[in-house]
Design an enzyme around this catalytic site. Structure first.
Site, PDB file in Angstrom:
ATOM      1  N   GLU A   1       0.917  -1.693   0.051  1.00 38.88           N
ATOM      2  CA  GLU A   1      -0.398   0.341  -0.207  1.00 38.88           C
ATOM      3  C   GLU A   1       0.463   0.754   0.221  1.00 38.88           C
ATOM      4  O   GLU A   1       1.108   2.015   1.011  1.00 38.88           O
ATOM      5  CB  GLU A   1      -0.981   0.117   1.325  1.00 38.88           C
ATOM      6  CG  GLU A   1      -1.991   1.318   1.112  1.00 38.88           C
ATOM      7  CD  GLU A   1      -3.108   1.349   2.493  1.00 38.88           C
ATOM      8  OE1 GLU A   1      -3.746   2.045   2.767  1.00 38.88           O
ATOM      9  OE2 GLU A   1      -2.461   0.365   3.651  1.00 38.88           O
TER      10      GLU A   1
ATOM     11  N   LYS B   1      -3.074  -2.038  -2.588  1.00 37.06           N
ATOM     12  CA  LYS B   1      -3.952  -1.228  -1.858  1.00 37.06           C
ATOM     13  C   LYS B   1      -2.945   1.125  -2.890  1.00 37.06           C
ATOM     14  O   LYS B   1      -2.649   0.712  -2.329  1.00 37.06           O
ATOM     15  CB  LYS B   1      -4.372  -1.413  -1.292  1.00 37.06           C
ATOM     16  CG  LYS B   1      -5.306  -0.159  -0.321  1.00 37.06           C
ATOM     17  CD  LYS B   1      -5.585  -0.744   1.194  1.00 37.06           C
ATOM     18  CE  LYS B   1      -6.509   0.148   1.892  1.00 37.06           C
ATOM     19  NZ  LYS B   1      -7.226  -0.179   2.762  1.00 37.06           N
TER      20      LYS B   1
END
Length: 311
Positions: A181, A218
């Site tokens: 992420e 993500k």
């Protein structure tokens, strides 16, 4: 976790309709999450245990709601404290998978360093192997770790991506699927430029993976629609999910629906409007609406059709 369970989880994460519920607020973000839920700072004693007792009660209320299940939710990201607790008498991860058909995911990062070169790297994770062992013992499929990009500084972006992949390889070696992420701040005036640079670096690092190394991303909802299409279709990538990043649920849903193959992994946007003092009916009704809207946006964006290793 048996190999059969792992196979079923991976198949669900790759192919099913739905989105990931991010229920992983940690020490720094928990007080804000509780305030939004209607629990003021003075409602719990000073100290982490009392605060985490409150946030676990909130998360358990969400997870035990009849509206929260694997029909629309792929997985749930947990903070370590949540994983180590129980929901209705079962360890949280076991409850999610066995009772709700929701894939458990563990947040493993320790927070962010101070900004340098336009980015905030993750703090060291000295006990990462131990955390991975605990995750496996609890029946967790994947891990998640967050860093932040604020400026279009190529040196900083390269450092962010290198760190994410280095930790990711350590996690894969343990038998888990890492969710990388590298968040792009939606407040950055250089957001579009950052995202183009980030995509290029992610693609370059994917070239270095073996065929059997599977990861997820993500990512912040991009300014340019379908910017991450190459990641969505890459054979090493199980799924690309999007964070809401400060957008309202309506804004995030609208942006998400335009990103083909990307599904949601929302936190604040999922719990928006939920309050501690709600009746069960009002709570479940609003949660049902939130889940329904996010599910629809995720489904509108399209499901990835193929992952070569899992045909």
């Amino acid at each position: 976790m048996t190999e059969h369970d792992k196979m079923l989880m991976l198949k669900k994460m790759c192919h099913a309709d739905g989105f990931i519920a991010a229920l992983d607020q940690s020490g720094g973000s928990t007080p804000k999450a509780l305030r939004l839920y209607g629990i003021k700072d003075d409602a719990y004693e000073v100290g982490e245990k009392s605060m985490y007792d409150c946030i676990h009660k909130m998360r358990a209320r969400i997870m035990t709601s009849p509206k929260f299940n694997g029909d629309r939710i792929l997985g749930a990201i947990l903070f370590a404290d949540t994983m180590n607790r129980e929901v209705e008498g079962l360890p949280t991860a076991e409850y999610l998978w066995k009772k709700k058909n929701v894939v458990p995911i563990l947040k493993v990062d320790k927070g962010l360093e101070a900004e340098k070169d336009g980015v905030q790297l993750m703090k060291p994770i000295p006990n990462l192997d131990t955390m991975c062992d605990a995750a496996l013992a609890n029946g967790v499929l994947a891990t998640k770790m967050r860093s932040v990009i604020n400026q279009a500084d190529l040196s900083g972006i390269k450092q962010i991506v290198e760190q994410q992949f280095d930790f990711g390889k350590q996690i894969m070696a343990k038998g888990l699927v890492p969710i990388l992420e590298p968040e792009v701040s939606i407040k950055s005036p250089e957001k579009q430029e950052i995202e183009a640079m980030l995509r290029a670096e992610l693609m370059e690092n994917l070239k270095l993976l073996r065929d059997d190394q599977k990861i997820m991303f993500k990512l912040t909802l991009p300014t340019v629609d379908d910017l991450y299409e190459q990641l969505v279709t890459h054979p090493n990538v199980v799924r690309v999910v999007a964070l809401s990043g400060g957008y309202t649920r309506a804004e995030a849903d609208a942006l998400l629906a335009r990103q083909h193959g990307v599904v949601a992994s929302f936190s604040r946007a999922l719990t928006e409007g939920l309050r501690d003092d709600m009746t069960e009916y009002a709570f479940d009704t609003l949660l049902d609406t939130s889940i329904g809207e996010i599910f629809a946006a995720s489904k509108a964006s399209g499901v990835k059709k193929e992952l070569h290793a899992h045909k």
